[in-house]
Design a protein around this motif. Structure first.
Motif, PDB file in Angstrom:
ATOM      1  N   LEU A 156      30.679  27.843  48.298  1.00  0.00           N
ATOM      2  CA  LEU A 156      29.841  28.491  49.307  1.00  0.00           C
ATOM      3  C   LEU A 156      29.269  29.802  48.759  1.00  0.00           C
ATOM      4  O   LEU A 156      28.084  30.104  48.961  1.00  0.00           O
ATOM      5  N   GLY A 157      30.073  30.541  48.035  1.00  0.00           N
ATOM      6  CA  GLY A 157      29.598  31.785  47.419  1.00  0.00           C
ATOM      7  C   GLY A 157      28.500  31.553  46.399  1.00  0.00           C
ATOM      8  O   GLY A 157      27.510  32.281  46.349  1.00  0.00           O
ATOM      9  N   VAL A 158      28.659  30.515  45.598  1.00  0.00           N
ATOM     10  CA  VAL A 158      27.632  30.171  44.612  1.00  0.00           C
ATOM     11  C   VAL A 158      26.340  29.755  45.321  1.00  0.00           C
ATOM     12  O   VAL A 158      25.242  30.149  44.916  1.00  0.00           O
ATOM     13  N   ALA A 159      26.475  28.968  46.396  1.00  0.00           N
ATOM     14  CA  ALA A 159      25.293  28.539  47.145  1.00  0.00           C
ATOM     15  C   ALA A 159      24.573  29.729  47.775  1.00  0.00           C
ATOM     16  O   ALA A 159      23.356  29.682  47.978  1.00  0.00           O
ATOM     17  N   TYR A 160      25.298  30.786  48.056  1.00  0.00           N
ATOM     18  CA  TYR A 160      24.691  32.009  48.581  1.00  0.00           C
ATOM     19  C   TYR A 160      24.108  32.855  47.443  1.00  0.00           C
ATOM     20  O   TYR A 160      23.003  33.382  47.546  1.00  0.00           O
ATOM     21  N   ALA A 161      24.856  32.973  46.355  1.00  0.00           N
ATOM     22  CA  ALA A 161      24.448  33.863  45.266  1.00  0.00           C
ATOM     23  C   ALA A 161      23.305  33.305  44.417  1.00  0.00           C
ATOM     24  O   ALA A 161      22.473  34.069  43.927  1.00  0.00           O
ATOM     25  N   ALA A 162      23.267  31.988  44.243  1.00  0.00           N
ATOM     26  CA  ALA A 162      22.245  31.400  43.363  1.00  0.00           C
ATOM     27  C   ALA A 162      20.818  31.730  43.818  1.00  0.00           C
ATOM     28  O   ALA A 162      20.003  32.172  42.999  1.00  0.00           O
ATOM     29  N   PRO A 163      20.478  31.531  45.100  1.00  0.00           N
ATOM     30  CA  PRO A 163      19.114  31.906  45.511  1.00  0.00           C
ATOM     31  C   PRO A 163      18.852  33.399  45.369  1.00  0.00           C
ATOM     32  O   PRO A 163      17.745  33.810  45.013  1.00  0.00           O
ATOM     33  N   THR A 164      19.877  34.205  45.630  1.00  0.00           N
ATOM     34  CA  THR A 164      19.705  35.644  45.475  1.00  0.00           C
ATOM     35  C   THR A 164      19.375  35.987  44.029  1.00  0.00           C
ATOM     36  O   THR A 164      18.434  36.732  43.751  1.00  0.00           O
ATOM     37  N   LEU A 165      20.124  35.423  43.110  1.00  0.00           N
ATOM     38  CA  LEU A 165      19.902  35.703  41.693  1.00  0.00           C
ATOM     39  C   LEU A 165      18.579  35.137  41.195  1.00  0.00           C
ATOM     40  O   LEU A 165      17.756  35.845  40.623  1.00  0.00           O
ATOM     41  N   PHE A 166      18.370  33.852  41.442  1.00  0.00           N
ATOM     42  CA  PHE A 166      17.226  33.180  40.828  1.00  0.00           C
ATOM     43  C   PHE A 166      15.888  33.442  41.526  1.00  0.00           C
ATOM     44  O   PHE A 166      14.857  33.488  40.871  1.00  0.00           O
ATOM     45  N   THR A 167      15.887  33.585  42.847  1.00  0.00           N
ATOM     46  CA  THR A 167      14.612  33.811  43.529  1.00  0.00           C
ATOM     47  C   THR A 167      14.336  35.290  43.767  1.00  0.00           C
ATOM     48  O   THR A 167      13.248  35.768  43.477  1.00  0.00           O
ATOM     49  N   VAL A 168      15.313  36.013  44.286  1.00  0.00           N
ATOM     50  CA  VAL A 168      15.090  37.416  44.614  1.00  0.00           C
ATOM     51  C   VAL A 168      15.028  38.274  43.350  1.00  0.00           C
ATOM     52  O   VAL A 168      14.102  39.057  43.168  1.00  0.00           O
TER      53      VAL A 168
END
Length: 143
Positions: free
Chosen positions: A89-101
């Protein structure tokens, strides 16, 4: 003998994949139901988290009994599964933050990476850590 191992491996991956697909469908249906149920009064985030929790419980029980056929104690396997699920769940939250934002990549990049990497890592962690006590030579194959 190698063909038997191959067949057992394919059967195991089919069981593992079917549990994952069923858990994903369960999550999607419950999230939609919880978000639309006026009596429950969930916000979309609450609906998603409640659905995720229900799907995680289903996933744990199904992987334990069907995919990995583990007779290990819940007291050691359940907390490990919970930690693994929380990490996912943390990865699913962090991945968009890292890669898109932060990196400005399109949204499909973190979604695709999450959909490919998390199941692969889960398979390894479930096999080697969560349900590792089920027997070194069984690997979830009843034969």
């Amino acid at each position: 003998m190698p063909e038997h191992r191959f067949t057992a491996g394919v059967k195991f991956l089919a069981r593992f994949g079917s549990v994952g697909i069923a858990a994903t469908i369960l999550y999607a249906v419950l999230a939609a139901v919880f978000a639309r149920a006026d009596r429950i009064g969930f916000t979309p985030v609450q609906a998603s988290l409640a659905a995720y929790a229900a799907a995680a419980l289903f996933s744990y029980l199904a992987h334990k009994s069907f995919s990995f056929m583990s007779a290990g104690p819940h007291r050691s396997e359940a907390p490990r599964f919970l930690l693994l699920s929380a990490t996912g769940l943390g990865v699913a939250y962090a991945a968009p933050t890292l890669f898109t934002v932060m990196l400005g990549l399109p949204l499909f990049v973190p979604i695709l990476l999450t959909c490919l990497v998390i199941p692969a890592l889960n398979l390894i962690a479930l096999d080697r850590w969560v349900f590792a006590r089920r027997g070194a030579d069984r690997r979830g194959d009843p034969s």
